[in-house]
Scaffold this active site. Structure first.
Site, PDB file in Angstrom:
ATOM      1  CG  HIS A   1      -7.239   0.425  10.347  1.00  0.00           C
ATOM      2  ND1 HIS A   1      -7.729  -0.447   9.407  1.00  0.00           N
ATOM      3  CD2 HIS A   1      -5.917   0.569  10.065  1.00  0.00           C
ATOM      4  CE1 HIS A   1      -6.750  -0.819   8.600  1.00  0.00           C
ATOM      5  NE2 HIS A   1      -5.637  -0.213   8.974  1.00  0.00           N
TER       6      HIS A   1
ATOM      7  CB  CYS B   1      -5.433  -0.408   5.426  1.00  0.00           C
ATOM      8  SG  CYS B   1      -3.728  -0.611   6.013  1.00  0.00           S
TER       9      CYS B   1
END
Length: 237
Positions: free
Chosen positions: A189, A92
């Site tokens: 994630h 990310c």
């Protein structure tokens, strides 16, 4: 036979539980018969160059601003380690900053270090939900995305996989993540590695082979990972 695993910026870039990726790598490496030394690097610390595997997580735009100058300062060392074949996993926010830049919604540019040939522009839509990505090497990669950045890959990287369900890098080209040399970047994630042991074992094998010249994996019990994958895959976005 000790692997040195370095977590980048755990104070500023760990808001989605991405430290779990480091814990998975440490535990699986130990189950494969290796000793592990866990290291952390935060802004202002001396950078430990003798490392075997590097992991970095996600953070808000403010977190990226906090680490930007420091990351640019160690960017040359990270580029050298990547060129030398050190495996890395960046998620990310650090995935974005391992590219050329992240341009925020208000036009502010946060510079990246160019380990990966990609750029990111803030989008108007937040991309949230479970993702299934198909990879020739790793099979189906299961994760969870939560980002508004739209990342576009340049010619010097390959996508980690093709999106089957979800958005991935952006809303246009059905790619997720990026790969160059032994560096893997992803928006996923979850944490990513508990549900994707094939990627964890690839990173461990690459690090161990580079350090020791060879690596023989042990058969591990992935029953819980398989069940977690099945549940995540069945959940709606």
């Amino acid at each position: 036979m000790t692997l040195r695993i370095l977590q980048l910026y755990p104070r500023a870039m760990n808001i989605y539980g991405d430290w779990g990726n480091t814990l998975v790598l440490a535990r699986r490496a130990e189950e494969h018969g290796l000793a592990v030394e866990l290291l952390s690097y935060n802004e202002g610390d001396p950078f430990p160059t003798d490392v075997d595997l590097i992991v970095g997580g996600g953070g808000q735009d403010s977190g990226q601003d906090v680490i930007q100058d420091d990351l640019l300062g160690i960017g040359g060392q990270l580029r050298d380690l990547a060129a030398d074949g050190v495996p890395m996993l960046v998620i990310c926010g650090l995935y974005q900053l391992f590219g050329h830049f992240f341009r925020t919604q208000d036009g502010h540019t946060i510079k990246g270090i160019g380990v990966l040939d990609l750029e990111t522009h803030a989008g108007e839509t937040r991309l949230i939900g479970n993702v299934v990505t198909r990879s020739e090497q790793f099979g189906d990669i299961i994760g969870y995305e939560n980002h508004s950045g739209q990342t576009f890959l340049g010619p010097e990287v390959q996508p980690l996989g093709t999106v089957v369900a979800g958005a991935g890098n952006n809303e246009k080209d059905q790619t997720e993540g990026a790969r160059s040399r032994e560096v893997i970047g992803s928006y996923l994630h979850g944490s990513l590695l508990p549900k994707n042991p094939a990627i964890a074992d690839h990173l461990i094998a690459t690090a161990a082979t580079r350090r020791f010249g060879s690596f023989t994996p042990r058969p591990l019990d992935d029953t819980l990972a398989v069940r977690a994958r099945e549940i995540a895959r069945s959940l709606p976005r």
